[in-house]
Motif scaffolding. Structure first.
Motif, short mmCIF file in Angstrom:
data_model
loop_
_atom_site.label_atom_id
_atom_site.label_comp_id
_atom_site.label_asym_id
_atom_site.label_seq_id
_atom_site.Cartn_x
_atom_site.Cartn_y
_atom_site.Cartn_z
N LEU A 225 -46.89 12.82 -40.28
CA LEU A 225 -46.56 13.31 -38.97
C LEU A 225 -46.96 14.84 -39.08
O LEU A 225 -46.65 15.66 -39.81
CB LEU A 225 -44.83 13.32 -38.70
N VAL A 226 -47.51 15.24 -37.71
CA VAL A 226 -48.01 16.53 -37.53
C VAL A 226 -47.05 17.21 -36.58
O VAL A 226 -46.91 16.80 -35.47
CB VAL A 226 -49.29 16.77 -37.07
N ASP A 227 -46.42 18.24 -36.90
CA ASP A 227 -45.23 18.94 -36.13
C ASP A 227 -46.07 19.68 -34.99
O ASP A 227 -47.30 19.93 -35.07
CB ASP A 227 -44.21 19.34 -36.97
N LYS A 228 -45.07 20.39 -34.08
CA LYS A 228 -45.76 21.31 -33.09
C LYS A 228 -46.50 22.41 -33.39
O LYS A 228 -47.19 23.14 -32.93
CB LYS A 228 -44.85 21.75 -32.05
N ARG A 229 -46.24 23.04 -34.66
CA ARG A 229 -46.69 24.01 -35.34
C ARG A 229 -47.94 23.69 -35.94
O ARG A 229 -48.59 24.46 -36.79
CB ARG A 229 -45.82 24.80 -36.36
N GLY A 230 -48.40 22.36 -36.21
CA GLY A 230 -49.51 21.92 -37.11
C GLY A 230 -49.32 21.61 -38.36
O GLY A 230 -50.48 21.30 -39.01
N LYS A 231 -48.21 21.69 -38.73
CA LYS A 231 -47.97 21.58 -39.88
C LYS A 231 -47.84 19.93 -40.46
O LYS A 231 -47.09 19.11 -39.52
CB LYS A 231 -46.60 21.95 -40.72
N GLU A 232 -48.50 19.57 -41.28
CA GLU A 232 -48.19 18.05 -41.54
C GLU A 232 -47.15 17.75 -42.63
O GLU A 232 -47.05 18.34 -43.52
CB GLU A 232 -49.55 17.64 -42.48
N HIS A 233 -46.49 16.38 -42.22
CA HIS A 233 -45.31 16.16 -42.99
C HIS A 233 -45.80 14.73 -43.50
O HIS A 233 -46.16 13.91 -42.84
CB HIS A 233 -44.04 16.15 -42.27
#
Length: 244
Positions: A225-233
């Motif tokens: 999952l890529v959050d709205k800040r562009g960080k990948e989880h």
């Protein structure tokens, strides 16, 4: 018969096929499959109730490995089983999709669920499959469910032979597991039938919720999952909420 020439053990009624298999796993062999014609206290992920109506539902649990160093991983077993069940359903004329980690959906409604369990003090891995076969619409509408549900009967408007469906599921599961020779072999098939593809999702985890763009799954079964800040989880487990 069960998987890989294992036994098919059928009970008229059990509280839970997974629980019985886990409690008796030292007496069971790799490939043994436990089926309950009626399952009275089935459960799914996070201990949620899994509804199974008499002999109108398919409730089975398979012993996938009983050795300490088996080659089947618990995190990929769920998606593999979901793909196998999806294939069986589609052969009966019902287009279906898979949803991470191990659900099978028809028109956004849940038709089957998978539960993989392992006792901490035992290497045995148990795979439970619950499939709504001949459950009528009025029964499903009369119970409280977290996710909308459907059945093969509802989708096709005809009654199925549950024993034949069971045989189909076991055979397809065996073929799917046999074909998974290299890590991630299943990913291409998963991408073709992924209900979450291209969606914004929220994942509820034990540590909180994460919202972002779904980016598929890893070879080890983790959700990306890529959050709205562009960080990948990369998540091992969680409950996915998504907008259709």
């Amino acid at each position: 018969k069960g998987l890989w020439n294992g036994d098919l053990i059928v009970f008229d009624s059990l509280p839970s096929t997974n629980r019985w298999a886990l409690e008796n796993i030292r007496l069971l062999n790799r490939g043994d499959v436990v089926r309950a014609v009626a399952q009275t206290a089935g459960y799914g992920r996070f201990g949620r109730m899994w509804f199974a109506e008499g002999n109108n539902s398919l409730s089975v649990s398979a012993v996938i490995k009983s050795e300490p160093h088996g080659d089947t991983d618990a995190h990929t077993l769920g998606p593999l089983a979901a793909l196998a069940v999806r294939s069986v359903i589609e052969r009966h004329g019902i287009p279906a999709l898979v949803k991470w980690p191990n659900d099978v959906l028809v028109k956004s409604r849940k038709i089957a669920g998978i539960l993989v369990e392992q006792e901490s003090n035992n290497p045995g891995l148990v795979l439970g499959i619950g499939l709504n076969v001949n459950v009528p619409a009025d029964v499903l509408s009369g119970i409280q469910l977290i996710h909308p549900a459907t059945s093969m009967l509802i989708e096709c408007r005809r009654v199925f032979d549950v024993e034949l469906v069971c045989s189909d599921v076991v055979a397809e599961l065996q073929a799917t597991l046999n074909a998974e020779q290299t890590p991630g072999h299943f990913l291409e098939d998963w991408r073709k039938h992924d209900a979450l593809s291209g969606r914004e999702i929220t994942v509820q985890t034990s540590e909180g919720t994460i919202t972002g763009r779904y980016d598929g799954i890893e070879t080890d079964g983790r959700l990306r999952l890529v959050d709205k800040r562009g960080k990948e989880h990369k998540l091992w487990s969680g409950d996915v909420l998504h907008k259709m």
